[in-house]
Scaffold this active site. Structure first.
Site, PDB file in Angstrom:
ATOM      1  N   GLY A  49      -7.720  45.935  53.252  1.00 50.27           N
ATOM      2  CA  GLY A  49      -7.408  46.868  54.323  1.00 50.27           C
ATOM      3  C   GLY A  49      -7.043  46.069  55.557  1.00 50.27           C
ATOM      4  N   GLN A  54      -6.040  44.612  64.439  1.00 51.32           N
ATOM      5  CA  GLN A  54      -6.248  43.252  63.921  1.00 51.32           C
ATOM      6  C   GLN A  54      -4.999  42.382  64.044  1.00 51.32           C
ATOM      7  OE1 GLN A  54      -8.124  44.739  60.054  1.00 51.32           O
ATOM      8  NE2 GLN A  54      -9.209  42.833  60.407  1.00 51.32           N
ATOM      9  N   CYS A 103     -14.463  40.491  56.696  1.00 49.61           N
ATOM     10  CA  CYS A 103     -13.415  41.014  57.584  1.00 49.61           C
ATOM     11  C   CYS A 103     -12.420  39.899  57.853  1.00 49.61           C
ATOM     12  CB  CYS A 103     -14.049  41.495  58.887  1.00 49.61           C
ATOM     13  SG  CYS A 103     -12.850  42.187  60.040  1.00 49.61           S
ATOM     14  N   LEU A 104     -11.134  40.229  57.775  1.00 51.02           N
ATOM     15  CA  LEU A 104     -10.100  39.218  58.038  1.00 51.02           C
ATOM     16  C   LEU A 104     -10.177  38.716  59.484  1.00 51.02           C
ATOM     17  CD1 LEU A 104      -7.116  40.868  56.129  1.00 51.02           C
ATOM     18  CD2 LEU A 104      -8.589  38.999  55.341  1.00 51.02           C
ATOM     19  N   HIS A 145     -15.243  50.857  57.391  1.00 51.92           N
ATOM     20  CA  HIS A 145     -14.993  49.544  57.997  1.00 51.92           C
ATOM     21  C   HIS A 145     -13.654  49.546  58.745  1.00 51.92           C
ATOM     22  CE1 HIS A 145     -14.978  44.959  57.798  1.00 51.92           C
ATOM     23  NE2 HIS A 145     -13.750  45.259  58.182  1.00 51.92           N
ATOM     24  N   GLU A 146     -12.592  50.031  58.085  1.00 54.83           N
ATOM     25  CA  GLU A 146     -11.259  50.001  58.711  1.00 54.83           C
ATOM     26  C   GLU A 146     -11.188  50.945  59.908  1.00 54.83           C
ATOM     27  OE1 GLU A 146      -9.194  47.721  58.113  1.00 54.83           O
ATOM     28  OE2 GLU A 146     -10.294  47.006  56.366  1.00 54.83           O
ATOM     29  N   HIS A 149     -12.475  49.691  63.145  1.00 54.68           N
ATOM     30  CA  HIS A 149     -11.579  48.839  63.936  1.00 54.68           C
ATOM     31  C   HIS A 149     -10.833  49.644  65.000  1.00 54.68           C
ATOM     32  CE1 HIS A 149     -11.897  44.901  62.144  1.00 54.68           C
ATOM     33  NE2 HIS A 149     -11.714  45.357  60.927  1.00 54.68           N
TER      34      HIS A 149
HETATM   35 ZN    ZN Z   1     -12.257  44.233  59.258  1.00 51.38          ZN
END
Ligand code: ZN
Length: 176
Positions: A49, A54, A103-104, A145-146, A149
């Site tokens: 995702g 991000q 998480c990226l 989670h997404e 953000h």
């Molecule tokens: Zn993340």
């Protein structure tokens, strides 16, 4: 298409509440191009995702797809492909479940996070049409989670026990 740079924890953009898009904006050529860029950026990074903040664009947009073979989440089931605008979450249970989230924007780390097990998400799709989906298990966590953000939250904020924060290569593979 283009791979964008993914910003990391500490960058203030990750802590902003992102802006909603109008229906006209959602169907615009700029957003169509951004959607392709986000898929490419997510795949390049090996993620499941990616939320627009991000890549330093604070708008209410995220893409989610759990591939059949995810290196980062090998135990996860394959999912459909979702492009989500202006989402709203409804919690359908107080029952929670925990996963080792990564998480990226927090590279190299995992933390154990418990979240509600079943949710409904109302959102606009790529054609700016309203959609409503119910999600459970791992995919419910991925969405939460997404969507976090988009309101300036990271998974580390949701951890009850910060001592579970762990480097990827110290985490037993069996735990995902
Ligand atoms: Zn993340």
């Amino acid at each position: 298409m283009a791979v964008h740079q993914i910003i990391k924890m500490g960058n203030p953009i990750l802590r902003e509440v992102s802006k909603e898009l109008t229906k006209d904006e959602i169907v615009s050529p700029e957003i169509k191009k951004l959607t392709l860029d986000m898929w490419e950026t997510m795949e390049h990074a090996g993620g499941i995702g990616l939320a627009a903040p991000q890549i330093a664009i604070p708008i209410q947009m995220t893409v989610i797809r759990v591939p059949i073979e995810s290196e980062r989440y090998p135990d996860a089931d394959e999912s459909d492909e979702y492009v989500i605008f202006n989402p709203k979450i409804t919690y359908l249970t107080e029952e929670t479940q925990g996963f080792w989230e990564g998480c990226l924007s927090v590279p190299g780390l995992r933390g154990f996070v418990e979240r509600p097990k079943r949710i409904r998400v109302d959102y606009l799709d790529q054609n700016a049409h309203p959609q409503s989906i119910e999600l459970s298990d791992f995919l419910a966590t991925v969405f939460q989670h997404e969507l976090d953000h988009l309101i300036g939250k990271l998974y580390v904020d949701r951890m009850k026990d910060i001592s579970t924060l762990t480097y990827d290569d110290e985490l037993n593979n069996d735990e995902g």
